[in-house]
Design an enzyme around this catalytic site. Structure first.
Site, short mmCIF file in Angstrom:
data_model
loop_
_atom_site.label_atom_id
_atom_site.label_comp_id
_atom_site.label_asym_id
_atom_site.label_seq_id
_atom_site.Cartn_x
_atom_site.Cartn_y
_atom_site.Cartn_z
N SER A 5 -39.22 0.69 -49.68
CA SER A 5 -39.35 1.88 -48.84
C SER A 5 -38.51 3.01 -49.41
O SER A 5 -37.29 2.88 -49.54
CB SER A 5 -38.87 1.57 -47.42
N HIS A 28 -43.74 1.93 -50.00
CA HIS A 28 -43.78 2.21 -48.57
C HIS A 28 -43.20 3.60 -48.29
O HIS A 28 -42.07 3.90 -48.70
CB HIS A 28 -42.98 1.12 -47.85
N ASP A 30 -42.32 6.32 -45.36
CA ASP A 30 -42.11 6.49 -43.93
C ASP A 30 -42.28 7.94 -43.51
O ASP A 30 -41.45 8.79 -43.85
CB ASP A 30 -40.70 6.00 -43.56
N MET A 32 -42.14 10.45 -40.54
CA MET A 32 -41.57 10.55 -39.19
C MET A 32 -41.63 12.00 -38.73
O MET A 32 -41.35 12.91 -39.52
CB MET A 32 -40.11 10.09 -39.18
N HIS A 61 -46.60 4.71 -43.65
CA HIS A 61 -46.26 4.23 -42.30
C HIS A 61 -46.03 5.45 -41.43
O HIS A 61 -44.98 6.10 -41.54
CB HIS A 61 -45.00 3.35 -42.41
N MET A 63 -45.04 7.19 -38.38
CA MET A 63 -44.32 7.12 -37.10
C MET A 63 -44.42 8.49 -36.45
O MET A 63 -43.45 9.25 -36.39
CB MET A 63 -42.86 6.71 -37.37
N MET A 132 -42.78 -4.42 -36.75
CA MET A 132 -41.46 -3.77 -36.91
C MET A 132 -40.36 -4.75 -36.50
O MET A 132 -40.37 -5.30 -35.40
CB MET A 132 -41.35 -2.52 -36.03
N ASP A 170 -41.29 -4.92 -41.46
CA ASP A 170 -40.55 -3.72 -41.84
C ASP A 170 -39.28 -3.60 -41.01
O ASP A 170 -39.34 -3.46 -39.79
CB ASP A 170 -41.45 -2.49 -41.61
C1 DX5 Z 1 -37.68 2.35 -40.37
C2 DX5 Z 1 -38.66 2.39 -41.50
C3 DX5 Z 1 -38.42 1.40 -42.57
C4 DX5 Z 1 -37.11 1.54 -43.28
C5 DX5 Z 1 -36.60 0.17 -43.52
O1 DX5 Z 1 -38.18 3.05 -39.29
O2 DX5 Z 1 -39.97 2.15 -41.00
O3 DX5 Z 1 -39.50 1.37 -43.50
O4 DX5 Z 1 -37.21 2.20 -44.52
O5 DX5 Z 1 -35.33 0.23 -44.04
P1 DX5 Z 1 -34.44 -1.06 -44.25
O6 DX5 Z 1 -35.18 -1.98 -45.18
O7 DX5 Z 1 -33.18 -0.54 -44.80
O8 DX5 Z 1 -34.27 -1.71 -42.88
ZN ZN Z 2 -41.56 1.83 -42.48
#
Ligand code: DX5
Ligand code: ZN
Length: 218
Positions: A5, A28, A30, A32, A61, A63, A132, A170
């Site tokens: 990620s 990956h 993210d 947000m 991903h 969010m 998650m 994740d």
């Molecule tokens: C959190 C993200 C993850 C994040 C995970 O909301 O969706 O993808 O990058 O990070 P680690 O592996 O550090 O928990």
């Molecule tokens: Zn994620």
């Protein structure tokens, strides 16, 4: 599969950070929006640039609220897998259809406290389930082992042929947690801080893959 990620990478050097994990199965990303989750990261323009900068298939991903409005554009841009949150829409199946029509694989994600049972029926419309194992929003949080029960339920349905999808996890995946996740039947592991907060991200990916593989094929 291992999906580093980039949330924990250096956002000023995303191309070289992607190259540092060459050979990973998915990268990956993210997305947000500061509404669905309290944090704000990046959006479509950055994803478009990242697609040009790496050969690793992107796993986006989302969010975000109102994913139906945005998710298909990520697939159109060339993201390999586009995952939306079950909690963010009343009609996840319609969004999955639009993602697929735009050429992407469609993923459904559930937060740690969201039960999987109400969604089992619609999982046949998805290519990926993203479980998650932390509250979405931030990297570097601790793994919540109780979510593995959801992975076990879906794994059984995949093994019996009732469902065909990638079971992905994740949050909080590292050398101490990846084996229990593999035992629960996860086949794609997202890891942010465990990959990028190390001196050698590529080596971290290889170590995680070896650990997961040792559970799958001891
Ligand atoms: C959190 C993200 C993850 C994040 C995970 O909301 O969706 O993808 O990058 O990070 P680690 O592996 O550090 O928990
Ligand atoms: Zn994620």
């Amino acid at each position: 599969m291992i999906a580093p990620s980039i949330l924990s990478a250096d956002f000023a050097h995303l191309a070289s950070e992607a190259n540092a994990v060459e050979g990973s199965d998915w990268l990956h990303v993210d997305v947000m929006d500061g509404h669905f989750v309290p944090n704000l990261t990046l959006g479509l323009p950055v994803v478009e640039s990242l697609i040009k900068a790496t050969d690793i298939p992107l796993d986006c991903h989302l969010m975000i609220d109102n994913p139906g409005r945005w998710a298909p554009s990520y697939a159109e841009a060339g993201a390999y897998n586009v995952t939306i949150h079950a909690e963010a829409t009343d009609d996840p199946v319609a969004v999955a259809r639009d993602i697929r029509a735009a050429g992407g694989k469609a993923g459904l994600s559930v937060k740690p406290n969201t039960p999987i049972e109400p969604y089992l029926e619609i999982l046949r419309d998805f290519d990926t389930l993203l479980v998650m194992s932390v509250e979405p929003g931030f990297g570097g949080q601790s793994f919540i082992p109780s979510v593995l029960e959801k992975a076990r339920i879906v794994r059984r349905l995949v093994d019996s042929g009732e469902l065909r999808l990638v079971v992905e996890i994740d949050g909080g995946i590292n050398s101490n947690t990846i084996e229990q996740a593999a035992e629960a039947g996860i086949d794609c592991f997202v890891a942010g801080s465990a990959v990028y907060n190390t001196a050698d991200p590529g080596a971290a990916v290889r170590t995680l893959r070896r650990q997961a593989a040792s559970v799958w094929a001891p």
